[in-house]
Design an enzyme around this catalytic site. Structure first.
Site, short mmCIF file in Angstrom:
data_model
loop_
_atom_site.label_atom_id
_atom_site.label_comp_id
_atom_site.label_asym_id
_atom_site.label_seq_id
_atom_site.Cartn_x
_atom_site.Cartn_y
_atom_site.Cartn_z
N HIS A 15 8.58 1.90 -2.83
CA HIS A 15 7.55 2.19 -3.84
C HIS A 15 7.99 1.61 -5.18
O HIS A 15 9.10 1.10 -5.32
CB HIS A 15 7.34 3.70 -3.95
CG HIS A 15 6.56 4.25 -2.80
ND1 HIS A 15 5.19 4.23 -2.76
CD2 HIS A 15 6.96 4.80 -1.64
CE1 HIS A 15 4.77 4.77 -1.63
NE2 HIS A 15 5.82 5.13 -0.93
N SER B 155 -0.89 12.89 1.04
CA SER B 155 -0.52 11.93 0.00
C SER B 155 -1.68 11.70 -0.96
O SER B 155 -2.86 11.79 -0.57
CB SER B 155 -0.16 10.61 0.68
OG SER B 155 -0.28 9.54 -0.22
N SER B 156 -1.35 11.36 -2.21
CA SER B 156 -2.42 11.15 -3.20
C SER B 156 -3.27 9.94 -2.87
O SER B 156 -4.36 9.79 -3.42
CB SER B 156 -1.83 11.04 -4.60
OG SER B 156 -0.88 10.03 -4.67
N CYS B 157 -2.79 9.07 -1.95
CA CYS B 157 -3.65 7.93 -1.58
C CYS B 157 -4.79 8.37 -0.66
O CYS B 157 -5.65 7.56 -0.30
CB CYS B 157 -2.84 6.79 -0.98
SG CYS B 157 -2.10 7.17 0.59
N GLY C 201 10.99 15.74 9.75
CA GLY C 201 11.01 14.57 8.87
C GLY C 201 12.12 14.73 7.84
O GLY C 201 11.97 14.34 6.68
N TYR D 217 -2.93 3.98 6.37
CA TYR D 217 -2.00 5.10 6.16
C TYR D 217 -2.76 6.34 5.69
O TYR D 217 -2.56 7.45 6.20
CB TYR D 217 -0.94 4.68 5.13
CG TYR D 217 -0.03 5.80 4.71
CD1 TYR D 217 0.99 6.23 5.54
CD2 TYR D 217 -0.20 6.44 3.48
CE1 TYR D 217 1.83 7.27 5.16
CE2 TYR D 217 0.63 7.48 3.09
CZ TYR D 217 1.64 7.89 3.93
OH TYR D 217 2.47 8.91 3.56
N GLY E 58 11.68 15.14 2.79
CA GLY E 58 12.36 15.98 3.79
C GLY E 58 13.83 16.19 3.41
O GLY E 58 14.35 17.32 3.48
N ARG F 269 -0.07 6.04 -12.47
CA ARG F 269 0.34 6.91 -11.38
C ARG F 269 0.87 8.22 -11.95
O ARG F 269 1.31 8.27 -13.11
CB ARG F 269 1.46 6.25 -10.53
CG ARG F 269 1.04 5.00 -9.77
CD ARG F 269 0.07 5.31 -8.65
NE ARG F 269 -0.31 4.12 -7.89
CZ ARG F 269 -1.38 3.37 -8.14
NH1 ARG F 269 -2.17 3.65 -9.16
NH2 ARG F 269 -1.66 2.33 -7.37
N TRP G 234 4.91 -6.33 -10.23
CA TRP G 234 3.74 -6.70 -9.42
C TRP G 234 2.45 -6.19 -10.07
O TRP G 234 2.43 -5.09 -10.62
CB TRP G 234 3.82 -6.08 -8.03
CG TRP G 234 5.01 -6.53 -7.23
CD1 TRP G 234 5.92 -7.49 -7.56
CD2 TRP G 234 5.42 -5.99 -5.98
NE1 TRP G 234 6.87 -7.59 -6.59
CE2 TRP G 234 6.59 -6.69 -5.60
CE3 TRP G 234 4.92 -5.00 -5.13
CZ2 TRP G 234 7.26 -6.41 -4.41
CZ3 TRP G 234 5.57 -4.73 -3.95
CH2 TRP G 234 6.73 -5.43 -3.59
N LYS H 266 -3.15 10.23 7.22
CA LYS H 266 -2.79 11.46 6.50
C LYS H 266 -4.01 12.39 6.36
O LYS H 266 -3.88 13.61 6.45
CB LYS H 266 -2.23 11.13 5.10
CG LYS H 266 -0.92 10.37 5.10
CD LYS H 266 0.17 11.03 5.91
CE LYS H 266 0.96 12.06 5.17
NZ LYS H 266 2.10 12.56 6.00
P1 GDP Z 1 0.88 3.04 -4.56
O1 GDP Z 1 1.17 4.01 -5.66
O2 GDP Z 1 0.48 3.69 -3.29
O3 GDP Z 1 -0.11 1.99 -4.99
O4 GDP Z 1 2.20 2.32 -4.17
P2 GDP Z 1 3.39 1.65 -4.96
O5 GDP Z 1 4.33 2.67 -5.46
O6 GDP Z 1 3.95 0.63 -4.03
O7 GDP Z 1 2.75 0.84 -6.18
C1 GDP Z 1 2.26 1.39 -7.35
C2 GDP Z 1 1.85 0.33 -8.35
O8 GDP Z 1 3.02 -0.32 -8.83
C3 GDP Z 1 0.93 -0.80 -7.84
O9 GDP Z 1 0.00 -1.07 -8.87
C4 GDP Z 1 1.89 -1.97 -7.69
O10 GDP Z 1 1.24 -3.22 -7.81
C5 GDP Z 1 2.83 -1.73 -8.87
N1 GDP Z 1 4.17 -2.38 -8.78
C6 GDP Z 1 4.74 -3.11 -9.76
N2 GDP Z 1 5.93 -3.58 -9.38
C7 GDP Z 1 6.15 -3.09 -8.14
C8 GDP Z 1 7.26 -3.20 -7.24
O11 GDP Z 1 8.26 -3.85 -7.48
N3 GDP Z 1 7.14 -2.53 -6.05
C9 GDP Z 1 6.03 -1.79 -5.72
N4 GDP Z 1 5.98 -1.17 -4.55
N5 GDP Z 1 4.96 -1.69 -6.56
C10 GDP Z 1 5.03 -2.32 -7.76
#
Ligand code: GDP
Length: 319
Positions: free
Chosen positions: A180, A108-110, A11, A137, A17, A210, A203, A141
């Site tokens: 992400h 992964s932490s998910c 990977g 996913y 990776g 996190r 979003w 994992k």
């Molecule tokens: P997660 O950590 O597995 O949930 O994955 P992400 O990194 O995609 O998202 C983390 C958090 O960021 C979630 O609460 C999303 O709603 C928020 N978020 C805010 N803006 C964005 C964006 O532009 N892209 C993504 N991927 N997430 C966003």
């Protein structure tokens, strides 16, 4: 591991990776096998077996399999699950059959239950329902983590597993839909700055938290664990710090130099409400992340800008 050791990063084209290959190379390991683009297709059992037969890796970092942000998980859960399962059931048994000296599988932490207490300790794995936005996913994992543990139990195989926090850094996927949160927001803020747009949409509510870890630090931790860890329990690899999405977005805006407004879009999903790994077992072994968050964001933005200048597809992305 000495510098003659034959090391495989399965990977090598993933975010982690690629960072592992950079770091191993920098530390003088020169028997790095199957470097991209010459990696086999890890989802193809025959290619994987032939590769192990031919290249005889001694140490394997298994980072392969596709991953993506919350939107990618919503759109392509089946593909993400199938390919990650295939990678796990091809590479882990092949590593065992070919008698490698050690394998490190990256989870992964998910994989943690949605409502597990914080900070997340490995004993909370498999104690409750997963967050629906990444169920497919995360299930794949978890299967990889469980398979490594099963090989240890049945055959005493030298397989260890980690659970990494939200990684970011050079080589990340900067596509605004599939990436992400850090790479997605960095790209959208950069575009908004260049076009002098008055606001950028974040979003979700901005309230989820996190545990963000710079990918070079994560790679460093994986190499450290390959050398110093040998237990059946997975081990968390995180920063020890929790940040809200809104506060993270503000820091990205400062690094990018975007001065417009940040608006939350509650119609987009939040995903897991809180996610902070308990990384104290790793810290107790003597490892600590080295890169401060803002410095890491600045390095990531620099990489992105450089990439934009040199790679046509990023310029062409119009979303
Ligand atoms: P997660 O950590 O597995 O949930 O994955 P992400 O990194 O995609 O998202 C983390 C958090 O960021 C979630 O609460 C999303 O709603 C928020 N978020 C805010 N803006 C964005 C964006 O532009 N892209 C993504 N991927 N997430 C966003």
């Amino acid at each position: 591991m000495d510098q003659q050791t034959r090391i495989l990063v399965a990977g090598g084209d993933t975010l982690l990776g690629a960072a592992l290959l950079r770091r191993l190379h920098g530390q003088g390991y020169h028997q790095l096998l199957g470097l991209p683009p010459r990696e086999p297709d890890w989802t193809d059992a025959e290619q994987v077996d032939n590769f192990f037969l031919r290249e005889r890796p001694e140490y394997v970092f298994l980072t392969g399999g596709p991953s993506g942000g919350i939107e990618e998980n919503r759109r392509y859960p089946a593909d993400l699950m199938v390919e990650n399962l295939q990678v796990a059931v091809n590479v882990i048994p092949a590593a065992f059959r070919h008698g490698i000296r050690k394998l490190l599988y990256v989870g992964s932490s998910c994989c943690y239950p949605k409502s597990a207490p914080q900070p997340l300790r490995v004993e909370y794995l498999l104690t409750g329902p997963l967050e629906p936005t990444n169920l497919a996913y995360a299930s794949a994992k978890l299967a990889g983590l469980t398979l490594c543990r099963a090989y240890r139990q049945q055959y005493d195989a030298p397989f260890i597993t980690t659970i990494t926090a939200n990684l970011f850094g050079p080589d990340d996927d900067f596509h605004p839909e599939s990436g992400h949160v850090i790479s997605g927001l960095m790209r959208r803020m950069h575009r908004a700055k260049v076009r002098a747009e008055p606001h950028v949409v974040i979003w979700g509510s901005g309230r989820p938290t996190r545990d963000f870890l710079y990918v070079d630090d994560a790679a460093d931790a994986c190499i450290f664990l390959m050398r110093h860890y040998n237990s059946e329990e997975p081990i968390n690899v995180g920063s020890g710090t929790e940040r809200s999405i809104l506060e993270t977005a503000r820091t990205i805006a400062e690094v990018v130099g975007y001065r417009g407004r940040l608006l939350c879009d509650p119609n987009r999903p939040d995903g897991m409400p809180r996610r902070l790994l308990d990384s104290s077992p790793l810290f107790d072994l003597g490892w600590r992340p080295r890169t401060d968050f803002r410095t890491a964001l600045a390095a990531t933005y620099e990489w992105f800008l450089h990439q934009q200048m040199t790679e046509e597809p990023y310029v062409a992305l119009a979303v």
